[in-house]
Design an enzyme around this catalytic site. Sequence first.
Site, PDB file in Angstrom:
ATOM      1  N   VAL A  78      -5.562 -11.922   6.706  1.00  0.00           N
ATOM      2  CA  VAL A  78      -6.393 -13.117   6.532  1.00  0.00           C
ATOM      3  C   VAL A  78      -5.528 -14.348   6.356  1.00  0.00           C
ATOM      4  CG1 VAL A  78      -8.529 -12.101   5.649  1.00  0.00           C
ATOM      5  CG2 VAL A  78      -6.594 -12.471   4.099  1.00  0.00           C
TER       6      VAL A  78
ATOM      7  N   ARG B 166      -4.301   6.084  -2.483  1.00  0.00           N
ATOM      8  CA  ARG B 166      -2.983   5.467  -2.690  1.00  0.00           C
ATOM      9  C   ARG B 166      -2.050   6.471  -3.340  1.00  0.00           C
ATOM     10  NH1 ARG B 166      -4.111  -0.385  -3.133  1.00  0.00           N
ATOM     11  NH2 ARG B 166      -5.570  -0.642  -1.405  1.00  0.00           N
TER      12      ARG B 166
ATOM     13  N   ALA C 294     -13.543 -11.973   5.774  1.00  0.00           N
ATOM     14  CA  ALA C 294     -13.521 -10.545   5.413  1.00  0.00           C
ATOM     15  C   ALA C 294     -13.301 -10.455   3.913  1.00  0.00           C
ATOM     16  CB  ALA C 294     -12.403  -9.826   6.149  1.00  0.00           C
TER      17      ALA C 294
ATOM     18  N   HIS D 229      -7.015   1.578   2.527  1.00  0.00           N
ATOM     19  CA  HIS D 229      -8.081   0.598   2.274  1.00  0.00           C
ATOM     20  C   HIS D 229      -9.162   0.767   3.342  1.00  0.00           C
ATOM     21  CE1 HIS D 229      -5.320  -2.484   4.620  1.00  0.00           C
ATOM     22  NE2 HIS D 229      -5.450  -1.332   5.246  1.00  0.00           N
TER      23      HIS D 229
ATOM     24  N   TRP E 127       0.842  -1.208   0.000  1.00  0.00           N
ATOM     25  CA  TRP E 127       0.000   0.000   0.000  1.00  0.00           C
ATOM     26  C   TRP E 127       0.874   1.254   0.000  1.00  0.00           C
ATOM     27  CZ3 TRP E 127      -0.876  -4.308   3.030  1.00  0.00           C
ATOM     28  CH2 TRP E 127      -2.044  -5.014   2.741  1.00  0.00           C
TER      29      TRP E 127
ATOM     30  N   GLN F 238     -13.769   1.564  -2.052  1.00  0.00           N
ATOM     31  CA  GLN F 238     -13.753   0.146  -1.688  1.00  0.00           C
ATOM     32  C   GLN F 238     -14.998  -0.208  -0.896  1.00  0.00           C
ATOM     33  OE1 GLN F 238     -10.156  -0.875   0.441  1.00  0.00           O
ATOM     34  NE2 GLN F 238      -9.158  -1.547  -1.438  1.00  0.00           N
TER      35      GLN F 238
HETATM   36  N1  DAH Z   1      -7.658  -4.289   1.982  1.00  0.00           N
HETATM   37  C1  DAH Z   1      -7.236  -4.999   0.805  1.00  0.00           C
HETATM   38  C2  DAH Z   1      -6.670  -4.022  -0.205  1.00  0.00           C
HETATM   39  O1  DAH Z   1      -6.868  -2.909  -0.120  1.00  0.00           O
HETATM   40  C3  DAH Z   1      -8.361  -5.780   0.209  1.00  0.00           C
HETATM   41  C4  DAH Z   1      -8.760  -6.901   1.078  1.00  0.00           C
HETATM   42  C5  DAH Z   1      -8.151  -8.139   0.944  1.00  0.00           C
HETATM   43  C6  DAH Z   1      -9.714  -6.724   2.032  1.00  0.00           C
HETATM   44  C7  DAH Z   1      -8.510  -9.187   1.743  1.00  0.00           C
HETATM   45  C8  DAH Z   1     -10.080  -7.783   2.892  1.00  0.00           C
HETATM   46  C9  DAH Z   1      -9.465  -9.013   2.709  1.00  0.00           C
HETATM   47  O2  DAH Z   1     -10.990  -7.654   3.833  1.00  0.00           O
HETATM   48  O3  DAH Z   1      -9.828 -10.050   3.516  1.00  0.00           O
HETATM   49  O4  DAH Z   1      -6.051  -4.399  -1.128  1.00  0.00           O
END
Ligand code: DAH
Length: 340
Positions: A266, A209, A308, A183, A155, A223
């Site tokens: 995760v 970003r 998630a 995010h 990120w 998002q």
């Molecule tokens: N936060 C991640 C991103 O910005 C996307 C994401 C991936 C969200 C996996 C989640 C997850 O909740 O379980 O790229």
Amino acid sequence: MDILKNLEEIKKLAHQDIEAIKTTEEFEKVRVKYLGRKSELSLALRSIKDLPIEERREVGFKAQKLKRALEELFLRKLSELNVKGQMSMVSLDITKPGKKIELGHLHPLTKISQEIKNIFISLNFSVVDGPQVEIERYNFDALNIPANHSARDMWDTFWLQSSQKVSSSQLSAASSRLLLRTHTSPVQIRYMESHQPPFQIIAPGTVYRYEATDATHSFQFQQLEGLMVGKNISFANFKYVISVFLEKFFKRKIEFILRPNYYPFVEPGVDVYIKWKNRWLEVAGAGMVHPKVFEAAHYNPREWQGFAFGFGLDRLAMIKYNIPDVRLFYSGDLRFIKQF
Ligand code: DAH
């Protein structure tokens, strides 16, 4: 003396006639009748010279006075008619084309976001919100992305210059640094800190970003975070929720696959790809909530389980509406916006 009586008579009749005028044609007729060359008044004026000298002064004075008075009355009537004429043109021209009233409408991304919220609400999810200016702990540390961890490179972050640190005894100076959230995942932590499971939530919102922009990347985008926590939540639950969501959103059965991918928060982690026009397109990251994330939120990871996910909203909108360039959403270009 006859003439004087006659003038009185003319005055009376002229007043009545002028009063009764309704149109400009009538006006002209009445004006000729009382002030024209052959009018009684004109004749009277012309005959003055033939009067005996002692009558001339009085008759002449009165006839001239009447003439001026009538001219004045006609003038007033004329402007009255003109004003009325203009007004009736304004309010009565039924041949004039109508004025088009322009109504505004919601931005395509706002519409998409509302549509998606409604789908998840129908699946018994709650919609929650979080701040766009976030602290490092929520955006990174609590999501199992500690400082100096190479995963942070995933990120590119806009850090905020701020002399004011968020004051909290539990936060180290470093983890209270401010940034623009990269995010929507930090909303997971915020929600878990103040709620007890079981629950299921979504958190839509703007993220940032520090990146160069091109047709598929913007430094600012949308998002949709999702989180479901309970005693027996499994990956199968996740697959079901996603399939229902995709079907309702695209209004038809959507083929999708899950490919393993690494996200620190995760385990296991996957990316969701949907089949669209014979191509596989990535639309979300997802996975089962990492025990470390539960610990950061003071949940017992042996007691609770959850999944998630994070969808790219702009991505979904681009696919659904066939939009080639994400920057169009943020351009404010009316030629684009008016198509929705
Ligand atoms: N936060 C991640 C991103 O910005 C996307 C994401 C991936 C969200 C996996 C989640 C997850 O909740 O379980 O790229």
